[in-house]
Design a protein around this motif. Sequence first.
Motif, PDB file in Angstrom:
ATOM      1  N   GLU A 259       0.832  -1.206   0.000  1.00  0.00           N
ATOM      2  CA  GLU A 259       0.000   0.000   0.000  1.00  0.00           C
ATOM      3  C   GLU A 259       0.867   1.257   0.000  1.00  0.00           C
ATOM      4  O   GLU A 259       0.580   2.225  -0.711  1.00  0.00           O
TER       5      GLU A 259
ATOM      6  N   LYS B 118       3.889   1.501  -1.148  1.00  0.00           N
ATOM      7  CA  LYS B 118       4.526   1.579  -2.466  1.00  0.00           C
ATOM      8  C   LYS B 118       3.544   2.130  -3.502  1.00  0.00           C
ATOM      9  O   LYS B 118       3.910   2.980  -4.324  1.00  0.00           O
ATOM     10  N   ALA B 119       2.306   1.679  -3.452  1.00  0.00           N
ATOM     11  CA  ALA B 119       1.284   2.160  -4.387  1.00  0.00           C
ATOM     12  C   ALA B 119       1.003   3.645  -4.162  1.00  0.00           C
ATOM     13  O   ALA B 119       0.834   4.413  -5.121  1.00  0.00           O
ATOM     14  N   GLU B 120       0.979   4.050  -2.895  1.00  0.00           N
ATOM     15  CA  GLU B 120       0.752   5.465  -2.571  1.00  0.00           C
ATOM     16  C   GLU B 120       1.895   6.330  -3.098  1.00  0.00           C
ATOM     17  O   GLU B 120       1.679   7.391  -3.685  1.00  0.00           O
TER      18      GLU B 120
ATOM     19  N   LYS C 273       3.868   5.588  -5.584  1.00  0.00           N
ATOM     20  CA  LYS C 273       3.785   5.569  -7.038  1.00  0.00           C
ATOM     21  C   LYS C 273       2.719   6.552  -7.525  1.00  0.00           C
ATOM     22  O   LYS C 273       2.936   7.286  -8.506  1.00  0.00           O
ATOM     23  N   ALA C 274       1.581   6.576  -6.844  1.00  0.00           N
ATOM     24  CA  ALA C 274       0.509   7.506  -7.219  1.00  0.00           C
ATOM     25  C   ALA C 274       0.968   8.955  -7.036  1.00  0.00           C
ATOM     26  O   ALA C 274       0.661   9.839  -7.859  1.00  0.00           O
TER      27      ALA C 274
END
Length: 135
Positions: free
Chosen positions: A97, A99-101, A103-104
Amino acid sequence: MKTGIHPEYVECTVRCTCGNTWKTRSTKSEMTVDLCDKCHPFYTGQQKLVDTGGRVQRFANKFGGAAAEQLKKAEEAKAAKAAKAAEEAAAKKAAAEAKAEKKAKRAAEFEKKAAEQPVAESAAEEQATEENAAE
């Protein structure tokens, strides 16, 4: 054979739990047996439950506590392993999560830069055309 050291060999009466009796010779005068040729399942062809003096119960009484303790330890170890696996899964999920944040956030910054860059290029082009027109 040495004399005086051997037990006396006498006639013996053997009794089975089914009620059958017979005579033989032995060092004892009487014997009792659990099974004989008249009641044994192999000879009679009938199924019979044979529990020789509660052997299973005696074993359970003697070692039952240790077996239960081993089972309890195994269950505790299994529960600890499951808890550790759940903890690791939660940590992996949190990392994914994060990492995704991240990336976003980078994607948003890139979009912002991309939106600003054409404006700067178009402003530079306008300046260039104005300079060309002024000449």
